[in-house]
Structures are given as structure tokens and as C-alpha cells.
Design an enzyme around this catalytic site. Structure first.
Site, PDB file in Angstrom:
ATOM      1  N   HIS A 134      19.929  59.732  41.993  1.00  0.00           N
ATOM      2  CA  HIS A 134      18.963  60.714  41.494  1.00  0.00           C
ATOM      3  C   HIS A 134      19.016  61.931  42.403  1.00  0.00           C
ATOM      4  CE1 HIS A 134      17.012  59.157  37.974  1.00  0.00           C
ATOM      5  NE2 HIS A 134      16.777  57.986  38.541  1.00  0.00           N
ATOM      6  N   ASP A 164      18.483  68.463  40.432  1.00  0.00           N
ATOM      7  CA  ASP A 164      18.455  68.395  38.971  1.00  0.00           C
ATOM      8  C   ASP A 164      18.566  69.770  38.320  1.00  0.00           C
ATOM      9  OD1 ASP A 164      18.382  65.683  38.586  1.00  0.00           O
ATOM     10  OD2 ASP A 164      16.224  65.559  38.328  1.00  0.00           O
TER      11      ASP A 164
END
Length: 383
Positions: A134, A164
Site C-alpha cells: 500500500h 497513491d
């Protein structure tokens, strides 16, 4: 006038994080983006319950087609849609699209000018390419996470803005537009390998340069921009709220001292790192003497480089943000407005987030799929 990307057709393979963010950016700029949702997930249990609702802000401005990609008819349909698209973007682990028969080779065989954008955490190749991860992991391996936070605590998770969205979604959108510009001359599409790890490192280019020059220490909170300096940090106010100070340049620092009514000569040695912690404690005591509102009345709009630290309820209501319409409401949900702005082209959110499969039939009609074929796909539960 329409947005600057009006006329661009994009297929978005729905996923999490960077890919929908890139798709939102393209849609905000006027591109027609269709979301390919997985039919198997429609109505299924969802670990992110806001997805597929009006609160799924990153899904705004697009229509949704839900496909059962386990069925060959669905995969063939997607390849047919690719023939009419300029761009396809996806954010799955390397090899997933290939196993579906939807990788770059079959897609570009149907449409040689297709720009095929891929975003992953570690990149399409390398020892970690297939590993789970992540945002926090990609940021960690970039060297940037270690540089963030206070000296006496572990590095904090800085939301998922860097990996992200900045290092992933924006990098993908930038790559897509670069490839589209190149295709104008060559007539050929290409594959974009956007890695959040590399995007995170790229965002740290200036810091890497500082370190190579000897102007950045590896210790956290010991540097100019990481909270080490007393004149570049956040401070608590009397009411428990916070203000931010960024008085780096000498003229801005002088204004800070003047408005804080500081006459202590130790503050004159602005760049003496040995004094920073001592001066920070003194400055912290001064900021605790007034409320955030009082400091705003004194410093906002001045040459101090000052702003109140606002929460997400207060930020859209700040006078500057209201004057520029920096936040908008879509279906009653407050959210950031499209950015950047253009002198002629008008950007806008064309529609609220769609529920998965909401526009399946309409999309297929608009993308030149015959009515009898649409009826067959519905009957076989392909869409």
C-alpha cells in the site's frame, strides 16, 4: 467551452487509489471516461462501503459499465470497445490483465494507437513486482517516509497523498497525456509503467538534491522543511487549534518577529541550527497566548507566510476558498473542485458518482454496439 480534453475517450478498469484518481482528473478536464466495474461485485460485501455511492468522490464525472469478465463474451466486448478508445488505464498487479486476455498486446492489436496506462506500487518488473503493498510501503522504500515526522517518534503515515495520488494517480495521468502527444506524430500508442514507488521518489527530487549537497540531515526534524526549524512548523494556539508558519526568507522572518512582538536577540540568528529547538519552545509559548482566530486577524494575508490549520469542515468555508470556489458540492457532498483552471476551457464535474453498472446499456449504444448484441449480453448476464 468544453474542457481541454473534450473528445478524448478513456476506458478505466475500476480499482482502488491511483487509477480512479487519474480517471477523475481526466474526466474533470472533459474526457469521456467509462468505468468498467466488475459485475460479480455489484451488490457484494464491500470493505470500502462508500464506494459505489455518492460519497465515492473519485468516481465522479463518469458512467459505469459492469461486466462479468469471467465470461468470454465480456472480454470480447471490452476489446471491441477498445477499438473506439484513445486510452485504457488499469491498476491491477502485473499479469492480471494478461490472464484475462486484455493486456497491451491484444488491446493494441485491435487499436494500434491506444495508450495503455498501468499503475502499480512496485512497477511492472523487479523483485517486488508481485508483492502486496500500500501507499505507506511504497513511500517507505522511496526514502521519503524516513524523512517525515518528529525526531523522537516513528515516521507517521502521511495519509495516502504521496504514493497513491501524487506519486501514482497524477504520474499516470501525466504519462497518459505525454503518450497521447507522442502518438499525434507517430500514430502509435504505447504502454505506460507508472510505479508509486518511483513517483514517491520523484516527488522527493529536491530533498535528494539537498542531501547530496550536504544541506539535509537524515535525522528527522533537523532540517529546514521537516519541522526542525522554528520558523517552519505548526504551533498550538490558546484554543487548542493550530497555525502554520513558513517564514523562511529573511524579510518574512522579520515580519514574523515584528508581529509576534519579539525583541529577544537570540531570534536574530535565524539559521543557527543549534538554537532552533530553544527558539521553537519560545515561539510555541508565544503562540499559546492567543486563539487561532486572533492570530488570523493579526497575520493572515501578511508577509509572514501564515495560514490557520483547518479541518475538512472548515476548509471549504474559508473566505479565500469561497471566493475561488475551490470546493464544490456534488449530490450534496462537499469535495475539491476540478483543478487546475484554464483561461478558455471550462472544467466541471459532469455527473455525480455512478452506481456500478448504472449506464451499461447506454454506454454500449453510444459506443456503437448493436442493439441485438446488447440484448444477448443482457440475457446471458454478461452485463
Amino acid at each position: 467551452m468544453a474542457g481541454p480534453l473534450a473528445g478524448l475517450r478513456v476506458i478505466e478498469m475500476v480499482g482502488l487509489g491511483p487509477c480512479p484518481f487519474a480517471a477523475m482528473m481526466l474526466a474533470d478536464m472533459g474526457a469521456e471516461v467509462i468505468r468498467i466495474d466488475r459485475k460479480a461485485l455489484v451488490g457484494a460485501a464491500n470493505p470500502f462501503p462508500m464506494l459505489g455511492t455518492k460519497f465515492d468522490v473519485m468516481a465522479r464525472g463518469r458512467r459505469s459499465l459492469a461486466l462479468d469478465l469471467k465470461q468470454p463474451e465480456a472480454r470480447e466486448l471490452l476489446l471491441d470497445l477498445v477499438q473506439h478508445a484513445d486510452v485504457l488505464i488499469e491498476g491491477f498487479r502485473p499479469g492480471v490483465m494478461e490472464r484475462l486476455g486484455l493486456g497491451p498486446e491484444p488491446c493494441q492489436a485491435r487499436n494500434p494507437s491506444l495508450v495503455y496506462g498501468r499503475v502499480t506500487g512496485w512497477g511492472q518488473t523487479g523483485p517486488l513486482a508481485q508483492a502486496a503493498g500500500h501507499d505507506i510501503n511504497y513511500l517507505a522504500l522511496s526514502g521519503m517516509l524516513q524523512a517525515m515526522g518528529r525526531a523522537d517518534t516513528p515516521p507517521p503515515p502521511p495519509l495516502n497523498l504521496v504514493g497513491d495520488f501524487g506519486g501514482g494517480g497524477m504520474l499516470l495521468a501525466f504519462g497518459v497525456l505525454c503518450a497521447l502527444l507522442e502518438a499525434r506524430g507517430s500514430g502509435k500508442g504505447q504502454v505506460i509503467d507508472a510505479a508509486m514507488l518511483e513517483g514517491s521518489a520523484l516527488l522527493g527530487s529536491m530533498i535528494y538534491g539537498f542531501r547530496a549537497f550536504g544541506a539535509w540531515q537524515d535525522q528527522r526534524a533537523a532540517n529546514l522543511l521537516d519541522g526542525g526549524a522554528h520558523f517552519y512548523d505548526n504551533y498550538a494556539c490558546a484554543d487548542g487549534k493550530f497555525v502554520s508558519i513558513g517564514a523562511i526568507e529573511p524579510q518574512f522572518y522579520a515580519q514574523l518577529l515584528r508581529l509576534c512582538e519579539i525583541s529577544d536577540p537570540s531570534f536574530d540568528a535565524q539559521m543557527d541550527r543549534q538554537l532552533w529547538q530553544q527558539l521553537k519552545q519560545k515561539l510555541a509559548a508565544i503562540f499559546k497566548t492567543k486563539s487561532q482566530r486572533e492570530w488570523c486577524d493579526l497575520m493572515e494575508g501578511s508577509e509572514v507566510c501564515f495560514a490557520p490549520v483547518l479541518d475538512m469542515a472548515a476548509a471549504p468555508q474559508h473566505p479565500h476558498n469561497l471566493a475561488r470556489a475551490s470546493f464544490i458540492e456534488v449530490a450534496g457532498v462537499s469535495q475539491p473542485a476540478p483543478a487546475p483552471r484554464f483561461s478558455r476551457s471550462q472544467t466541471a464535474v459532469s455527473a455525480p458518482p455512478a452506481t456500478p453498472g448504472q449506464h451499461s446499456e447506454a454506454i454500449l449504444k453510444d459506443w456503437h454496439i448493436a442493439p441485438e448484441r446488447i440484448a444477448m449480453l443482457l440475457d446471458k448476464r454478461v452485463i
